[in-house]
Each structure stands twice: as structure tokens, then as C-alpha cells.
Design a protein around this motif. Structure first.
Motif, PDB file in Angstrom:
ATOM      1  N   GLU A   1      37.302  36.741  36.800  1.00 54.89           N
ATOM      2  CA  GLU A   1      37.316  37.549  38.010  1.00 54.89           C
ATOM      3  C   GLU A   1      36.744  36.755  39.171  1.00 54.89           C
ATOM      4  O   GLU A   1      35.728  36.069  39.030  1.00 54.89           O
ATOM      5  N   PHE A   2      37.405  36.850  40.295  1.00 53.45           N
ATOM      6  CA  PHE A   2      36.913  36.274  41.530  1.00 53.45           C
ATOM      7  C   PHE A   2      36.330  37.413  42.344  1.00 53.45           C
ATOM      8  O   PHE A   2      37.007  38.401  42.635  1.00 53.45           O
ATOM      9  N   CYS A   3      35.044  37.330  42.695  1.00 52.52           N
ATOM     10  CA  CYS A   3      34.353  38.396  43.408  1.00 52.52           C
ATOM     11  C   CYS A   3      33.830  37.905  44.749  1.00 52.52           C
ATOM     12  O   CYS A   3      33.493  36.724  44.901  1.00 52.52           O
ATOM     13  N   ARG A   4      33.714  38.822  45.683  1.00 54.71           N
ATOM     14  CA  ARG A   4      33.172  38.516  47.002  1.00 54.71           C
ATOM     15  C   ARG A   4      32.291  39.667  47.440  1.00 54.71           C
ATOM     16  O   ARG A   4      32.635  40.842  47.243  1.00 54.71           O
ATOM     17  N   CYS A   5      31.128  39.330  48.011  1.00 56.23           N
ATOM     18  CA  CYS A   5      30.191  40.350  48.474  1.00 56.23           C
ATOM     19  C   CYS A   5      30.574  40.783  49.881  1.00 56.23           C
ATOM     20  O   CYS A   5      30.496  40.001  50.822  1.00 56.23           O
TER      21      CYS A   5
ATOM     22  N   PRO B   1      30.939  44.801  46.060  1.00 60.87           N
ATOM     23  CA  PRO B   1      31.696  43.706  45.459  1.00 60.87           C
ATOM     24  C   PRO B   1      33.192  43.970  45.521  1.00 60.87           C
ATOM     25  O   PRO B   1      33.645  45.090  45.266  1.00 60.87           O
ATOM     26  N   ARG B   2      33.943  42.999  45.896  1.00 64.78           N
ATOM     27  CA  ARG B   2      35.405  43.076  45.862  1.00 64.78           C
ATOM     28  C   ARG B   2      35.864  42.045  44.840  1.00 64.78           C
ATOM     29  O   ARG B   2      35.741  40.849  45.071  1.00 64.78           O
ATOM     30  N   CYS B   3      36.370  42.514  43.709  1.00 69.62           N
ATOM     31  CA  CYS B   3      36.727  41.606  42.616  1.00 69.62           C
ATOM     32  C   CYS B   3      38.180  41.785  42.214  1.00 69.62           C
ATOM     33  O   CYS B   3      38.724  42.896  42.261  1.00 69.62           O
ATOM     34  N   HIS B   4      38.788  40.708  41.819  1.00 71.77           N
ATOM     35  CA  HIS B   4      40.114  40.796  41.211  1.00 71.77           C
ATOM     36  C   HIS B   4      40.218  39.739  40.131  1.00 71.77           C
ATOM     37  O   HIS B   4      39.616  38.668  40.223  1.00 71.77           O
ATOM     38  N   SER B   5      40.962  40.037  39.098  1.00 66.24           N
ATOM     39  CA  SER B   5      41.091  39.096  37.980  1.00 66.24           C
ATOM     40  C   SER B   5      42.217  38.118  38.256  1.00 66.24           C
ATOM     41  O   SER B   5      43.161  38.401  38.986  1.00 66.24           O
ATOM     42  N   THR B   6      42.091  36.929  37.651  1.00 69.88           N
ATOM     43  CA  THR B   6      43.087  35.883  37.831  1.00 69.88           C
ATOM     44  C   THR B   6      43.117  35.032  36.574  1.00 69.88           C
ATOM     45  O   THR B   6      42.084  34.876  35.907  1.00 69.88           O
ATOM     46  N   PRO B   7      44.282  34.502  36.178  1.00 71.70           N
ATOM     47  CA  PRO B   7      44.324  33.632  34.998  1.00 71.70           C
ATOM     48  C   PRO B   7      43.457  32.399  35.204  1.00 71.70           C
ATOM     49  O   PRO B   7      43.376  31.874  36.310  1.00 71.70           O
TER      50      PRO B   7
END
Length: 416
Positions: A43-47, A52-58
Motif C-alpha cells: 500500500e502506498f499511503c499519504r498523510c 491517511p489516503r492509501c491505495h494498494s499496488t502490485p
């Protein structure tokens, strides 16, 4: 999914975000990576203002899991060492007596927490982690690559026009090398031999014809990071040479296969050779399938003569701007019946208003230096300065070794 994401995600602390998985606190705007619930993803997250704004990525799609400098700011998710061992979590009870753990006062500033990702909290040479070997706690460097900075330059210095080009600062061409030889008659003195191109910390490309006298290895020096040819500079780096390799099919009569590779000798206290600075940096080698359009504008650089009949080399680095000629204009009949092979390419100054002898071109002493072209915002090495008819003659291009034909040769020789 959104509920789970926030449940796994972070709490808000007056604009900051705390990741409940790793116990790490992040400031507004900071981003981080963490394992996703699905094992083959992250998951790539940003504060974002405490949320937190997160989304998964391969995992395969991550291109930024590398470190810059010595990796003190590395916040990627690599958790294996160079030997293949798995890292221990920084809050493992087994590490309670170690210096760098999740309990350290400034742990979150150092990137340490309830995770086993590689970090460099002690300003070592690269990221590392604690591991278990024979049931004992020790540490190892991590298998995380250094981010490539090839072909990038800090800034473009202001230029000063001279006949046949411009004076330039080494920060505009940080891959430029000066190759010298020791004066056999005057100990301690050196002679300028040719230009070279830094392609890796310990490897420099040049032209084979520069080494036809078969100099002894101990006689050769390579100078990096120097704007001036002879004046010693604060940022310059000087290396002895471990070996040099001339292409086995180099033809001295035609300059076919005009390429050589120099292996620099590492400093006694390091396994590395060239240290990256604003004045010293590698150029990018082109991809095997790279195709640039005819008349693409490119740059050459070197410490060569200002003009053909000059008795002296330039005291300062010069640069020129030339365009790649189409193959139909790079033939023997365009170069006074001199042999032109498929291993050569042509480039020249095409300005219609340029005066003969004042056009941008390589000249004697520039041999072995770079012809670089911009691709994807990085400078790529397209040619090695090889030969020409005069210097800056109108409608007469310079001839360069076509680097793309030698990618496998370079790779094979570096393995020896």
C-alpha cells in the motif's frame, strides 16, 4: 474496504498521521509504503491533513524502492539482506539491548518502528537491518538498490562563447573524464591524453585509438570533476587504473571499433571508486532499442583544441551542440572517401549561418569524450568522439563510435 483501510491506517494527531501497523508517525504531506493485506501487494499511503489516503499496488509496479545518498532517508519496504536473510522487526524483544530499535527516543525520525523494513539510522554507507544467524542477533546490509542518477546534472552553468563552441563548467558534464599519462622524463608530471566518460563508479569508456602506444597501466591516471585541464580543483577525484581493455577488433587504419574500457582502482579505504557529487556523476547508457530521430540535437564536451592548427589543448572544458546526421549523410563520399562502417555515426553543426572553422565540432584532444543526447529528461551516451576531417568544417560532420552497438561488449568486459 474503505473501512478496513482506515482501521489499518492511521490516527490523526493535530494534522499528523500515525500508522497503527508500524507505529510510525508521519507529517502532513509525507508518504510511505507498507505491506497490504494481500501478500503480493503493498500500500502506498499519504498523510492528508491528519487522514491517511492509501491505495494498494502490485510490488512489481514500484519504481521508487531504492535509496539515494547513503539511504538515511530510505523509507521503502525491502526486508531482506544481501545474503537473503529476513530482517528482524525493529521492536523485536531480541533487540532490546541494541542501540537502534523501535524504542529509541527518536525512532520515528530514524524510520524505526513495528516493522522489519531496511533502514540506515546510524548514517552507514547503505540501509541495513538486524538478522538472526546461528540463533545470534547480528546485522547485515540490505538488498536494496541505489536509485539511478545517471544522466542528471544539477544545473546548467552560464556559458562563454569561444571559437567552435562554449566554455563550460564540469557540473554541466559531470560524466566527463580527463585521461592523463605520467611523464617518463619528469617524475610527478603528467601529459593530457584523451577524454573519457564515467559510466559506473569504477568504469570509464574512451576511444581505443587513444591507447595505441600501449601505455603501462601504472602510467595512466583518470581525473573526474575538473573544469580546468591542469589546475587542481577542490572537487576533483583522481584515480589510478587497474586495467584497460581495447576492443579486440579495433582497426587502427579506419578506427572501426574505436572503443576502450578503463577499470579504475578503488581507494584503499573503500570498495567504491568515484563518489557522486555535483561535479562527478555517471552518464546513462542507451537501451538496446533506443532510436533517436535524424537531426536530434545533442552535446559533446572535452578539453581538446579550439581549432585544428592550435598548438595547445583548451585549459578549460568546452562543449558543443551538434545534430545527429541520417545514415544517408554519413558515408565515405561525405567524408573524403574515408572508410565509414556500421559501427560509426555522424553528427555536426548544421547552422546555415555558421562560418567555416567556427562551427561546433570535436577537435584533437576531445577523442574518447562523450556525445550525449537527452532522452526521458536524462542524458544518454550515444557516441564516443572518434575522428573527423579537420575541426568545424562546414557540411563535414564529426564521426563517433556508435555506443549502442557495444552494449553487450561493455557488459561482458565488466564481468571479467
Amino acid at each position: 474496504d474503505l473501512h478496513n483501510r482506515f482501521k489499518r491506517g492511521a490516527r490523526s494527531y493535530t494534522g499528523t498521521c500515525k500508522d497503527e501497523e508500524t507505529q510510525m508517525v508521519y507529517k502532513k504531506g509525507q508518504s510511505w509504503l507498507r505491506p497490504a493485506l494481500r501478500s503480493n501487494r503493498v500500500e502506498f499511503c499519504r498523510c492528508d491533513n491528519g487522514y491517511p489516503r492509501c491505495h494498494s499496488t502490485p510490488v512489481q509496479s514500484l519504481t521508487n524502492d531504492c535509496f539515494t545518498g547513503n539511504g538515511t532517508l530510505y523509507r521503502g519496504i525491502q526486508s531482506r539482506t544481501e545474503s537473503g536473510n529476513s530482517c528482524l522487526k525493529w521492536n523485536s524483544p531480541r533487540l532490546i539491548l541494541k542501540t537502534y530499535t523501535a524504542w529509541k527516543k527518536n525512532a520515528h525520525d530514524l524510520g524505526l518502528g513495528s516493522h522489519n523494513f531496511c533502514r540506515n539510522p546510524d548514517n552507514d554507507r547503505k540501509p541495513w537491518c538486524y538478522v538472526l544467524k546461528d540463533n545470534l542477533e547480528t546485522w547485515e546490509y540490505c538488498d536494496v538498490p541505489k536509485c539511478s542518477t545517471c544522466g542528471l546534472r544539477q544545473y546548467k552553468e552560464s556559458q562563454f562563447r569561444i571559437k567552435g563552441g562554449f566554455f563550460a563548467d564540469i557540473t554541466s558534464h559531470p560524466w566527463q573524464a580527463a585521461i592523463t599519462t605520467l611523464d617518463r622524463r619528469s617524475p610527478g608530471k603528467t601529459h593530457f591524453l584523451c577524454g573519457g566518460i564515467l559510466i559506473d563508479s569504477c568504469w570509464v569508456l574512451s576511444a581505443a585509438h587513444c591507447f595505441q602506444e600501449r601505455y603501462k597501466v601504472h602510467e595512466i591516471r583518470v581525473v573526474l570533476g575538473s573544469t580546468y585541464r591542469e589546475k587542481k580543483e577542490e572537487d576533483e577525484q583522481v584515480f589510478e587504473v587497474e586495467k584497460y581493455i581495447i576492443h579486440e577488433k579495433f582497426v587502427s587504419e579506419t578506427f572501426d571499433n574505436d572503443i576502450a574500457l578503463l577499470h579504475l582502482k578503488p581507494k584503499a579505504d573503500s570498495l567504491q571508486c568515484a563518489q557522486e557529487t555535483k561535479s562527478v556523476r555517471t552518464v546513462c547508457l542507451p537501451d538496446a532499442g533506443l532510436q533517436l530521430a535524424d537531426w536530434t540535437e545533442c552535446e559533446l564536451s572535452g578539453y581538446g583544441k579550439h581549432e585544428e592548427n592550435s598548438p595547445f589543448y583548451s585549459e578549460r572544458l568546452k562543449e558543443g551542440h551538434v545534430r545527429l546526421y541520417p545514415s544517408s549523410r554519413c558515408t565515405s563520399r561525405h567524408l573524403f572517401n574515408k572508410t565509414v562502417t556500421e559501427n560509426m555515426l555522424c553528427a555536426g553543426d548544421t547552422r546555415s549561418g555558421g562560418k567555416e572553422g567556427n562551427l561546433h565540432d570535436a577537435c584533437q584532444g576531445d577523442s574518447g569524450g562523450p556525445l550525449v543526447c537527452m532522452k526521458d529528461n536524462r542524458m544518454h551516451l550515444i557516441g564516443i568522439i572518434s575522428w573527423g576531417i579537420g575541426c568545424g568544417e562546414k557540411d563535414v560532420p564529426g564521426v563517433y563510435t556508435k555506443v549502442i552497438n557495444y552494449l553487450k561488449w561493455i557488459e561482458d568486459k565488466r564481468r571479467l
